[in-house]
Design an enzyme around this catalytic site. Structure first.
Site, mmCIF file in Angstrom:
data_model
loop_
_atom_site.group_PDB
_atom_site.id
_atom_site.type_symbol
_atom_site.label_atom_id
_atom_site.label_comp_id
_atom_site.label_asym_id
_atom_site.label_seq_id
_atom_site.Cartn_x
_atom_site.Cartn_y
_atom_site.Cartn_z
ATOM 1 N N ASN A 10 38.463 29.376 -5.236
ATOM 2 C CA ASN A 10 37.027 29.142 -5.120
ATOM 3 C C ASN A 10 36.200 30.419 -5.024
ATOM 4 O OD1 ASN A 10 37.510 26.420 -5.206
ATOM 5 N ND2 ASN A 10 37.293 26.079 -3.007
ATOM 6 N N HIS A 143 30.444 50.605 -5.082
ATOM 7 C CA HIS A 143 30.655 49.167 -5.186
ATOM 8 C C HIS A 143 29.447 48.408 -4.635
ATOM 9 C CE1 HIS A 143 34.909 50.296 -5.780
ATOM 10 N NE2 HIS A 143 35.025 49.122 -6.369
ATOM 11 N N LYS A 147 31.028 44.358 -0.466
ATOM 12 C CA LYS A 147 32.421 44.788 -0.332
ATOM 13 C C LYS A 147 32.703 45.190 1.111
ATOM 14 C CE LYS A 147 35.906 47.815 -2.449
ATOM 15 N NZ LYS A 147 36.839 46.678 -2.638
#
Length: 253
Positions: A10, A143, A147
């Site tokens: 998911n 990033h 994160k």
């Protein structure tokens, strides 16, 4: 046809991998695992890997570090190879991975993209020459702001590659704000940037006298990691127990 379980189905990468596998004639996702429940996939979804009762050949894991120990124990008990893509593992978990690899095949990589793994091969040769010629080595990674771990697992892998190629006696430095001194010769600086929706940028900088060489990799879509994970799963299915990485799957060794 290789039958795979998607652990973390998911999540964002779970959705990406399911879509990629759906267009691949050599692999099929036959079950999903996600502790947050079911989804409207064509395959059954379970809340834990232990409850999966579907026959399969390999597990692809893109989940969370907190669940890795249970994942490994279950894969060992079911004798299932696992492509381990989850990052941010503790030293104890890394030791657990190594122990489990004596019983099942495990492919662990901080970055599943073809480009990053080719970059690592190139960096081995570059570091052998440039570090010995007085070049300083630095890594900057960027990033998205969601994160959790820093530096990234990819940045650490890049640092380990160039350190090993340069002799193995470099210290990794993550913050220089608490000291006031010249840069020591034997260190590799690793800097992390977090912002926006950056998928993943990595720059490896070799700074010498009057010249700078930079090796860069830019990820513009998570699909590159998904493609690598699917190829890794196809490679790993049926392999003997042991530790493997993307270089093995891409035949770069």
């Amino acid at each position: 046809m290789i039958k795979a379980i998607m652990n973390g189905c998911n999540g964002r990468m779970g959705h990406v991998i399911v879509d990629i596998a759906g267009n691949d004639n050599d692999i099929e996702i036959v079950a999903g695992v996600d502790k947050f429940g079911e989804n409207n996939y064509s395959f059954p979804t379970f809340k834990s890997l232990a409850k999966v009762d579907v026959e399969c050949d390999v597990v692809i894991d893109f989940s969370n570090a907190s669940g890795v120990d249970e994942l490994l124990d279950t894969c060992v008990s079911k004798n299932l190879p696992v492509v381990l893509c989850t990052t941010g593992l503790s030293e104890q978990q890394i030791a657990h991975v190594k122990e489990a690899s004596s019983k099942i095949a495990i492919l662990k990589s901080a970055n599943m993209s073809v480009g990053v793994n080719v970059l690592m091969k190139v960096l081995k040769e570059a570091a052998k020459t440039l570090a010995g010629s007085g070049f300083d080595m630095e890594i900057v990674e960027k990033h998205h702001n969601q994160k959790l771990d820093a530096p990234s697992g990819t940045a650490m892998s890049l640092a380990e590659v160039i350190n090993e190629a340069a002799g193995g006696d470099y210290e990794f430095v993550y913050d220089r704000s608490s000291r006031r001194e010249k840069r020591p010769e034997k260190e590799i600086g690793i800097s992390a940037v977090r912002g926006g929706t950056i998928v993943g940028d990595h720059d490896v900088i070799f700074a010498g006298t009057d010249e700078v060489i930079t090796f860069s990799h830019r990820a513009y879509s998570r699909a590159i990691f998904g493609k690598g994970a699917v190829e890794a799963a196809k490679f790993l299915a049926g392999k003997a127990a042991g530790m493997y990485d993307m270089a093995d799957a891409l035949y770069l060794n």
